[in-house]
Motif scaffolding. Sequence first.
Motif, short mmCIF file in Angstrom:
data_model
loop_
_atom_site.label_atom_id
_atom_site.label_comp_id
_atom_site.label_asym_id
_atom_site.label_seq_id
_atom_site.Cartn_x
_atom_site.Cartn_y
_atom_site.Cartn_z
N GLU C 46 0.75 -1.07 0.03
CA GLU C 46 -0.15 -0.01 0.16
C GLU C 46 0.85 1.12 0.21
O GLU C 46 2.10 1.24 0.00
N SER C 47 0.35 2.35 0.17
CA SER C 47 1.02 3.62 0.12
C SER C 47 1.85 3.70 1.01
O SER C 47 1.65 3.28 2.59
N LEU C 293 -5.46 -8.95 3.36
CA LEU C 293 -5.39 -7.98 2.07
C LEU C 293 -6.11 -8.73 0.93
O LEU C 293 -7.16 -8.06 0.37
N SER C 296 -9.95 -8.51 1.56
CA SER C 296 -10.71 -7.32 1.53
C SER C 296 -10.90 -6.63 0.49
O SER C 296 -11.65 -5.74 -0.02
N ARG C 309 -20.74 -7.40 3.22
CA ARG C 309 -19.71 -6.71 4.03
C ARG C 309 -18.25 -7.12 3.27
O ARG C 309 -18.21 -8.32 3.16
N LEU C 310 -17.42 -6.27 3.29
CA LEU C 310 -16.09 -6.77 3.04
C LEU C 310 -15.18 -6.99 4.40
O LEU C 310 -15.70 -6.45 5.40
N LYS C 311 -14.43 -7.94 4.42
CA LYS C 311 -13.46 -8.24 5.37
C LYS C 311 -12.46 -7.13 5.59
O LYS C 311 -11.36 -6.85 4.93
N ALA C 312 -12.56 -6.25 6.32
CA ALA C 312 -11.64 -4.96 6.48
C ALA C 312 -10.45 -5.37 7.44
O ALA C 312 -10.61 -6.10 8.29
N ILE C 313 -9.35 -4.56 7.16
CA ILE C 313 -8.31 -4.66 8.04
C ILE C 313 -8.56 -3.35 9.01
O ILE C 313 -8.75 -2.34 8.46
N LYS C 314 -8.44 -3.76 10.35
CA LYS C 314 -8.74 -2.44 11.17
C LYS C 314 -7.51 -1.58 11.23
O LYS C 314 -6.34 -1.69 10.82
N GLY C 315 -7.63 -0.15 11.66
CA GLY C 315 -6.51 0.54 11.72
C GLY C 315 -6.30 1.47 10.69
O GLY C 315 -6.84 1.26 9.48
N GLU C 316 -5.00 2.11 10.46
CA GLU C 316 -4.60 2.76 9.59
C GLU C 316 -3.32 2.36 9.03
O GLU C 316 -2.45 1.46 9.64
N VAL C 317 -2.93 2.67 7.72
CA VAL C 317 -1.67 2.29 7.03
C VAL C 317 -0.44 2.82 8.06
O VAL C 317 -0.46 3.98 8.44
N ASP C 319 2.57 4.60 9.66
CA ASP C 319 3.44 5.65 9.28
C ASP C 319 4.68 5.58 9.47
O ASP C 319 5.16 4.95 10.69
N ARG C 332 -2.48 -3.75 13.76
CA ARG C 332 -3.61 -4.35 13.00
C ARG C 332 -3.83 -5.73 12.86
O ARG C 332 -4.90 -6.21 12.11
#
Lengths: 298, 335, 366
Positions: C46-47, C293, C296, C309-317, C319, C332
């Motif tokens: 990811e970014s 990944l 999702s 619903r999608l299976k989401a990954i919690k939290g943020e990418v 830093d 995460r």
Amino acid sequence: MKIKYIQHTKDVSQYSELSLLKRSDKTDVVFVGYGLFILSMVLISYLLGVLGWLPFTADDMDMDLMMALPGTGSHILGTDFLGRDMLTRLILGIQAYFLPGLLAIVVALGLGTFMGVLSGYRGGYAETVITYINNVTDSLPRLVLILLVVAAFKPDIYIIMFVVGLTNAPAVASLVKDKITFLKQKNFLEASVALGLSTRTIIFKHILWYNCRTLLIIQATLGMAEAILIETSLSYLGFGVQEPTPSWGNMIQAGANYMMRGDFWPSTAPALAILLTVLGFHLLGDGLNNILEGKRRK
Amino acid sequence: MADNILEVSDLKKHFVVRKGIFPGMSEKQNIPAVDGISFSIKKGETLGLVGESGCGKTTTGKAIMGLNDITSGAITFNGNQIANLTAKEFKPYRKDIQMIFQDLDAALNPKMQIGDLIKEAVVVHDPGLSKEEIQQKVLKLLDLVNLKKSQISNYPTELSGGEKRRVGLARTLAMEPKFIVADEPTSALDVSIQAQVVNLLLDLQQKLDLTFLFISHDLPLVELVSHNVGVMYLGKIVEMGPSAKVAKQPRHPYTAILWSSIVGGDTSRGLKEDARSTADWQVYDHSSTSRGCKFAPRCPVFAAKAEPSECSSVMPVLSDAGDGHLVACHFPLNN
Amino acid sequence: MSTNPLIKIEDLHTFFYSKAKQAFIRAVDGISMEVPRGKTLGIVGESGSGKSITMMSVLGLISAGPGVIRGKVIYDNGRIKKNLLQGLDDFVDLQEHDGTIMQVDKDLYGWQQHSEQLMKNIRGNEISIIFQNPKAAFNPFTVIGEQIAEMVLLHTRINDPVAAKAKALYWLERVKMDAPEVRYYNYPGALSGGMAQRAMVAMALASEPALLIADEPTTGLDATIQAKVLQLLAEIKADLGITIMIISHDIGVISSLSDYVAVMYGGTVLEYGSAKDVLSTAYEKKHPYAKALLASIPGLENIEKNGARLKAIKGEVLDTIRVVEGCKFASRCDCMTDSVKHKCNTQQPPLEDIGGGHKIRCWLYQ
């Protein structure tokens, strides 16, 4: 070429709490510091002059002490060719440009902001017309225009500065317009419309207050610098403030007659005052721009 | 029908591009960004609009939002005509119709704190609230979109993409809208964040009984979130129907090509042969003067027919191919 | 022909100094991977995962800025074998404090000189690159054909302008440009997105490189055009036997071309193995991040149907500014069991081979 990078805090999660001062470039801080010093000097001197709290008056002549160098007797900055106190005359010279300069700034910023918002936010014909006006004023020689005004009316500094403000307005307008165009690209303005905010809120709060205020402050400092230069050039040419009322411009002009005799001080002192003051306002504008708006990198 | 919250009929939006400097002497070129589309959305449902860049899906969304004037047609919201209104006339509908923008920074003035941004929307919606009530509502909204209380004093630049998206969403929800145009709400997000935002949208739809127009180029995503799907090509809807039908049995060759273009995905529901090799590299041309089907130059079905067919002379109309599955094609696929 | 990998990256670290944040960003934090000759390595992340920085480090494109690269990148095409980062460390003085970089002194000029020396005859000749934005790669004021011919003259043994033009036309045809003779005289601005992308592939191939690096080659293109570009790359790979390193955030793009895949997160490789294993949901042994990944993404046949619903990954990418002790994905992760929990939060797991060259950086598999 060696370069050095330092990480100040170990806990980098606190970087955003670093003060603006610490995050800024050191030279910019010095520039702004010097600019603020000059600004406060000008303000204090202006007030002193208005209140009349000066050791001498502009016309007090000390016949025994003509062309005195700084530090002679009670004359801290010496005297001129008629034995008049240099410091007093320099301080009173500020009055020649201060209020007229403010007028020029108010006119330039007020009209410029109005035109900028009109062309940037409304667009269409207003934008085309204002762009053309900008091109026309850009191509007119400023001094010639001012001399025309002087010829048409009498050499009144307020009228002149009003004209200076008028001719500066298109430049401010194009800056404001560019800013709005940039903001439109980020399209939060469109989003604000969609949210149902009134046009007035969008223009005054979102565009002018949050996004144009630093730009306008910087334009104001540069406007003051320009007002000083224009007033002094006009006075030097004899169109502005007339003797015996002091102005930095006519002081240089009058003193210049004695330069050949080796008495350089009477014209050098006001010249130095112009240099330091104009430099101060420019550095203030530049430094503020770099600190508040972020430096433009290549 | 009473339960249709939004009805769009024969919507046209033509952009006029001028060439030349002087207004009177310039040549005009007409670009039909949206060229006569009709659809309706039931309350609480989602219509997905899918298509490639330049197909007119965003223009449609902005027309509904009242951000664009339209050339002709009608947009009816809860029985009221809302197209081509002035800002003042549109005001009563602003609260009900809201938009999520594709650009993450949209809606977020970079110099304002998150709390102020949300507060502003709350105040616009309900100017009579006291300070405490506003504060409470801001906190409630933050909670609704899963943001932390501590982020109230952050600036937009300090947030990640997903958080920015959620702040925008909180502002939108502050208006308590009934209908939301979601324009590519996840295209600027990372994959792992996309799922969070999509789930949040779906949760909110359930919780607040929202109606969505979901605009995206991502076919599988649209299939997931929408009840009905409309596929757009060059300003026209070429296929529309229940999402499961459009996904499982695409009838229009373009939809089939879109499905088979999805890399790494399942290609079985596309065309029988590999559509990737037959579909042309060429994209679009609004300037084409052909009176026939706009998709014909890229169409593998058309290419397979050697003799001249009606595809190049007659524009196909969107017609029912059974069970509410509409398709605009002279030779629809039979899957 | 030796059987050594064409490029072998060993313990690569790249960090930048962020002036705005007055801190060092660990963009790449110790990665090792290899690209076997004639195969394709896909890097997915990811970014902020460091995938593009990895590519730039390999090409020595970090030197200009306040960046520092450490580690080894060994390039070996049978004739040339060298470490592309050899000796760069001599120009940098690094002061660390408890694992945090506190100060870096860098001899910028010396670093640049040395880096150019190392990259001589490598960049352009041996390694070519396709960027995300094809139009930025072309000079907008010169026709594309001449720019391709220039590459031929510069990087191959052809010295004759006429032959170079013929070669440029050959490459334009090779990338399936319609009417290459006409397109030769097109300016970059006249090309559509898909065409510009093909023209850039032609330019990248014109120097007949051993390694082609494709950085997000289809991002921003429409789905149908993306499919065509990927098909073209696959054909070129099959025809020329060229080695490709493809970098993308899109698992679909990666899976359609790659033989091997590295999943990157927070500047480290979390999983490395054959594409078949890494990107298949059926393959059980997987890093929790890769598993989540894959789950999702809608359209990869793993949507929870009707539940919608999608299976989401919690939290943020992650830093990359913050120093993470322990596993980068720990905050995460949903798969953490009680027995490894302490380790996950305090100690970074090693990239361990779990059999058949499939490597996973996770305490669950140790």
